[in-house]
Design an enzyme around this catalytic site. Sequence first.
Site, short mmCIF file in Angstrom:
data_model
loop_
_atom_site.label_atom_id
_atom_site.label_comp_id
_atom_site.label_asym_id
_atom_site.label_seq_id
_atom_site.Cartn_x
_atom_site.Cartn_y
_atom_site.Cartn_z
N TYR A 123 95.68 -47.75 73.02
CA TYR A 123 94.54 -47.13 73.72
C TYR A 123 93.50 -46.56 72.75
CZ TYR A 123 97.97 -43.46 72.80
OH TYR A 123 98.91 -42.66 72.20
N ARG B 191 95.16 -38.00 65.13
CA ARG B 191 96.57 -38.41 65.04
C ARG B 191 96.58 -39.89 64.66
NH1 ARG B 191 98.76 -38.76 70.62
NH2 ARG B 191 98.37 -40.96 70.31
N HIS C 212 101.68 -41.43 69.94
CA HIS C 212 102.21 -40.12 70.36
C HIS C 212 103.63 -39.92 69.84
CE1 HIS C 212 103.45 -36.77 72.80
NE2 HIS C 212 104.41 -37.52 73.33
C1 LIG Z 1 104.66 -28.42 79.96
C2 LIG Z 1 104.81 -29.81 79.38
N1 LIG Z 1 104.31 -30.87 80.04
C3 LIG Z 1 104.45 -32.12 79.56
C4 LIG Z 1 105.12 -32.32 78.37
C5 LIG Z 1 105.30 -33.74 77.82
N2 LIG Z 1 104.46 -33.87 76.61
C6 LIG Z 1 104.99 -33.75 75.37
S1 LIG Z 1 103.82 -33.88 74.18
C7 LIG Z 1 102.59 -34.17 75.32
C8 LIG Z 1 101.17 -34.39 74.88
C9 LIG Z 1 100.68 -33.16 74.20
O1 LIG Z 1 99.39 -33.34 73.72
P1 LIG Z 1 98.73 -32.27 72.78
O2 LIG Z 1 98.99 -30.89 73.31
O3 LIG Z 1 97.32 -32.65 72.56
O4 LIG Z 1 99.59 -32.36 71.43
P2 LIG Z 1 99.83 -33.62 70.49
O5 LIG Z 1 101.05 -34.32 71.02
O6 LIG Z 1 98.59 -34.44 70.51
O7 LIG Z 1 100.09 -33.06 69.13
C10 LIG Z 1 103.09 -34.13 76.60
C11 LIG Z 1 102.28 -34.33 77.82
C12 LIG Z 1 105.65 -31.20 77.71
N3 LIG Z 1 106.30 -31.30 76.55
N4 LIG Z 1 105.48 -29.95 78.21
#
Ligand SMILES: Cc1ncc(C[n+]2csc(CCOP(=O)(O)OP(=O)(O)O)c2C)c(N)n1
Length: 325
Positions: free
Chosen positions: A256, A244, A248
């Site tokens: 980080y 990425r 975020h």
């Molecule tokens: C069940 C749940 N917990 C927490 C969140 C908050 N949240 C949104 S994106 C994210 C990180 C997700 O990381 P990843 O699955 O690796 O996907 P990326 O964002 O890197 O594409 C979090 C913790 C959420 N959307 N759903």
Amino acid sequence: MQVKPLELGAKELLDVYYLMRLGRAIEDRLNLLYKGGRLPGAIYLGTGQEAIEIGASYALEPGDVLAPTHRDMMAQLPRGITPREVFLQHYARANSLTHGKGEDNYQGDLKRGTFATVSMLPDFYPVAAGAALAFKLRKEKRVAMAYCGEGATSVGDWHEAINVASVMNLPVVFVVINNGYAYSTPVYKEMKVANVADRACAYAIPGVVVDGNDVVECYQETKKAVERAREGGGPTLIEAKTMRMRGHAGHDPATYVAKEIIDLWTKRDPIVRFENYLVSRNLLNDQQKQEIINRVNEAVEDAVSFAESSPYPEGKEAIEDVYAA
Ligand SMILES: Cc1ncc(C[n+]2csc(CCOP(=O)(O)OP(=O)(O)O)c2C)c(N)n1
């Protein structure tokens, strides 16, 4: 049904290149607009992930369905979601797919085979498995494809969806975009397995690791999985290793992530890599490249001015199409 071949022809390869450049240009503009305080909501960009975002969903056929996440705007482009729709959504205008509700990329269109994204992760894995079950029960040769990040693979729903898809032999392809971080958490703090794809053996389905920055490989491996699913071969788990290249969300400067990591992945830019591939096969020259860039820029300019000149919803629309459970 006429399905796309494993080896794409020159026309499709240039189409994929256009879509990758379009996705990057849309995201670059969203970033600029967000930083300038012009957007009412958040942005979650997938910059750097173009190869898997587009390569995987490009392998679907018109009757198939895509279940994307917050970061997968680009995956919706091969499904026919337009730049105008992307910007209308981010500007929250009345003529957006959600009629001005929601934010970010939380839009979709079932007629074009893409679910409107939801926030809870990985809730689209069970939804995709459910869609695949419907296809199977109706004896339709259709496939569902779900996307999520590697962070979401530690949630129970992810395992339940894959288990039921395996046991019921459902026509579904599970795509995990392993982009190195779940927000600020690096992969080594998320799981002990070397590959997310290794988890497939727990469910007795194929697990495939692809180079997430190589669009040809991303397309070919997902294409094999899509057609295996269509022919009754059941689900596949595909893990695309990529990075990425932004935070975020728009507000996150991603301090980080070490500069050396960013430098390393910058050298592996999926668009530059694909461009070199096309040039080496005499499928792209400078003039064609410029024409594609011009087409992309025009599409983005048109979409931004269309969205900016579109009206906001009336206040009364705030309670339309809203459900309480
Ligand atoms: C069940 C749940 N917990 C927490 C969140 C908050 N949240 C949104 S994106 C994210 C990180 C997700 O990381 P990843 O699955 O690796 O996907 P990326 O964002 O890197 O594409 C979090 C913790 C959420 N959307 N759903």
